[in-house]
Each structure stands twice: as structure tokens, then as C-alpha cells.
Scaffold this motif. Sequence first.
Motif, mmCIF file in Angstrom:
data_model
loop_
_atom_site.group_PDB
_atom_site.id
_atom_site.type_symbol
_atom_site.label_atom_id
_atom_site.label_comp_id
_atom_site.label_asym_id
_atom_site.label_seq_id
_atom_site.Cartn_x
_atom_site.Cartn_y
_atom_site.Cartn_z
ATOM 1 N N ASN A 183 6.417 -2.115 0.181
ATOM 2 C CA ASN A 183 6.574 -2.418 -1.234
ATOM 3 C C ASN A 183 7.392 -1.294 -1.855
ATOM 4 N N ALA A 184 7.524 -1.312 -3.176
ATOM 5 C CA ALA A 184 8.358 -0.316 -3.841
ATOM 6 C C ALA A 184 7.959 1.087 -3.413
ATOM 7 N N GLY A 185 8.926 1.801 -2.864
ATOM 8 C CA GLY A 185 8.681 3.157 -2.424
ATOM 9 C C GLY A 185 8.129 3.272 -1.013
ATOM 10 N N ALA A 186 7.870 2.151 -0.379
ATOM 11 C CA ALA A 186 7.366 2.148 1.002
ATOM 12 C C ALA A 186 8.215 1.184 1.818
ATOM 13 N N ASP A 187 8.926 1.703 2.805
ATOM 14 C CA ASP A 187 9.879 0.890 3.563
ATOM 15 C C ASP A 187 9.823 1.256 5.043
ATOM 16 N N PRO A 188 9.003 0.541 5.836
ATOM 17 C CA PRO A 188 8.914 0.832 7.267
ATOM 18 C C PRO A 188 10.238 0.669 8.014
ATOM 19 N N ALA A 189 11.115 -0.224 7.538
ATOM 20 C CA ALA A 189 12.409 -0.383 8.195
ATOM 21 C C ALA A 189 13.237 0.896 8.063
ATOM 22 N N ALA A 190 13.176 1.523 6.899
ATOM 23 C CA ALA A 190 13.876 2.800 6.715
ATOM 24 C C ALA A 190 13.274 3.873 7.615
ATOM 25 N N ASP A 191 11.951 3.840 7.790
ATOM 26 C CA ASP A 191 11.311 4.790 8.702
ATOM 27 C C ASP A 191 11.774 4.554 10.139
ATOM 28 N N SER A 250 0.847 -1.192 0.000
ATOM 29 C CA SER A 250 0.000 0.000 0.000
ATOM 30 C C SER A 250 0.880 1.239 0.000
ATOM 31 N N HIS A 251 0.465 2.247 -0.758
ATOM 32 C CA HIS A 251 1.141 3.536 -0.724
ATOM 33 C C HIS A 251 0.289 4.594 -0.024
ATOM 34 N N ARG A 252 -0.797 4.150 0.609
ATOM 35 C CA ARG A 252 -1.651 5.080 1.342
ATOM 36 C C ARG A 252 -0.974 5.499 2.639
ATOM 37 N N ARG A 253 -1.454 6.577 3.205
ATOM 38 C CA ARG A 253 -0.954 7.005 4.503
ATOM 39 C C ARG A 253 -1.410 6.019 5.570
ATOM 40 N N PRO A 254 -0.616 5.809 6.607
ATOM 41 C CA PRO A 254 -1.039 4.895 7.683
ATOM 42 C C PRO A 254 -2.322 5.385 8.339
ATOM 43 N N SER A 255 -3.115 4.428 8.818
ATOM 44 C CA SER A 255 -4.365 4.792 9.469
ATOM 45 C C SER A 255 -4.099 5.290 10.881
ATOM 46 N N ALA A 256 -4.981 6.165 11.355
ATOM 47 C CA ALA A 256 -4.876 6.646 12.731
ATOM 48 C C ALA A 256 -5.093 5.510 13.714
ATOM 49 N N LEU A 257 -5.867 4.486 13.304
ATOM 50 C CA LEU A 257 -6.156 3.361 14.186
ATOM 51 C C LEU A 257 -4.896 2.565 14.495
ATOM 52 N N SER A 258 -4.038 2.363 13.503
ATOM 53 C CA SER A 258 -2.813 1.589 13.736
ATOM 54 C C SER A 258 -1.922 2.288 14.757
ATOM 55 N N TYR A 259 -1.916 3.617 14.707
ATOM 56 C CA TYR A 259 -1.163 4.397 15.690
ATOM 57 C C TYR A 259 -1.818 4.277 17.069
ATOM 58 N N ALA A 260 -3.133 4.417 17.116
ATOM 59 C CA ALA A 260 -3.857 4.390 18.396
ATOM 60 C C ALA A 260 -3.721 3.055 19.102
ATOM 61 N N ARG A 261 -3.618 1.984 18.336
ATOM 62 C CA ARG A 261 -3.501 0.655 18.943
ATOM 63 C C ARG A 261 -2.216 0.486 19.747
ATOM 64 N N GLN A 262 -1.217 1.312 19.459
ATOM 65 C CA GLN A 262 0.050 1.223 20.184
ATOM 66 C C GLN A 262 0.058 2.030 21.476
#
Length: 226
Positions: A53-61, A12-24
Motif C-alpha cells: 500500500n502507500a509507502g510499502a512496495d515489495p516489488a521495489a524491495d 500494512s506498514h508493520r515490519r514483516p513477521s519472522a514467521l513469513s521469513y522462516a516459511r521460506q
Amino acid sequence: MVLLLPDGAAASHRRPSALSYARQLPLARTLARAGRHDGLAVHVVRYRHRGWNAGADPAADAEWAADEAVRRYGDVPVCLAGHGMGGRAALRAGGHAAVRSVLAMAPWLPEAQTPAQAPEPVKHLVGRRVLIVHGTRDGRTSPELSYRLAERVKKSNRDTCRFEVHSDGHALRRYRAEVTALAADFVRGSLLARSYARPVADAFAAPPPLGLRMPLAAGFGRSLRP
């Protein structure tokens, strides 16, 4: 410093959901309380994209976040703690110079599609404390793949253990209190020089497969909770 890495999507190249943040946030608050007398800071990382995926790398973040932790707080030890896709990001970014420990909960570890596909890297985790936690009934990410990864990590890094949460799923909701207590115990032991609870110390000391299939007992950490 603890950096919490949320779950995400495979592509996915969408912005992360607020819910995924809130769950933490509940885990963030628990860890902050557990380390409040030792100056522990806890932050939830916001990825640039939801997927891996291409252009999206959480490890780099995650690596960027570790750089930011050093820039803002100085030479501080960091624990990367992630769930699902965030667990994989924590493991991938664990080689950052500031990282002291890695906690991967129900990590998403895609299975190799061809014999030529390179396995997940593990050599960079030498010198870190590594804890993997996985529910035995996880239908989204594979407990067997996390066990195989733990085996590979353990061969080069003895400071590795893995806990299995019997009959729990991907979200680790059934034994949330025990998983949270385990996370807090691991953070205190790996960042704050506290003694680990006996089951955690035993898991680190035990050879495979015992130390990599350690059951998380019901009621773990009751005496450790605020």
C-alpha cells in the motif's frame, strides 16, 4: 542467484513477521542443495513493510535485492521466486535487467475494481522464463486471476507456463513435495541450463489453455529430490 519473496498482507506498514521469513527457509535449503554443484546462491528477501500500500512496495524491495545481488556477486542471472504477495512482487520486478526467470506461487493479484483501473503490467516479462503455480482450492488468492494473467503474459512471451495443484490451498501444503520439486526443476532449467522435466517442457511448448492449466501430478520430481 534465487531471491525468495515471502507472502505478506494487502495493507500494512508493520515490519514483516519472522514467521513469513522462516516459511521460506525449507524451499531455500532445497534450492541451494539442487544447485550446489553449479554455484547457486539462494537468499530470502526481507521487506521493509509487511503490506502493499502507500509507502510499502515489495516489488521495489525485490528490485533493490536484485541490485544487491549484482553488486555482491557480479553479473549473475537471477530468479525471483515468490509466494502470495511475493508472487506478485516477483512478477512486477521481473523486468529487472538481471532477472532471467520468475516463479510465482499462488500469486496475489487484486481484481480491478473499475474498468478504468490499469491491469497488472506484463510487457516487461518478455525474454524471461515465467512459471505460475496455483492450488485449485486457494481461498486467499484467486486461481482464475492468475490464469488470466498467464494468458496475457503468454501472448507476448511464449516462455510462460502455469501449473494447477488439484485440491490444494493457498499454502500449497498438500503437495508441498511436488511443488518444491517443480520449483527446483524450474530453477535448474532457467538458470543453470539443465533440461526441464518432461511435464515442464510440455507445459512451455503447449498452447493455451493446456500449457496454462497443466496439472501437477502427484509424485512429480521424486527422482530429482536429494
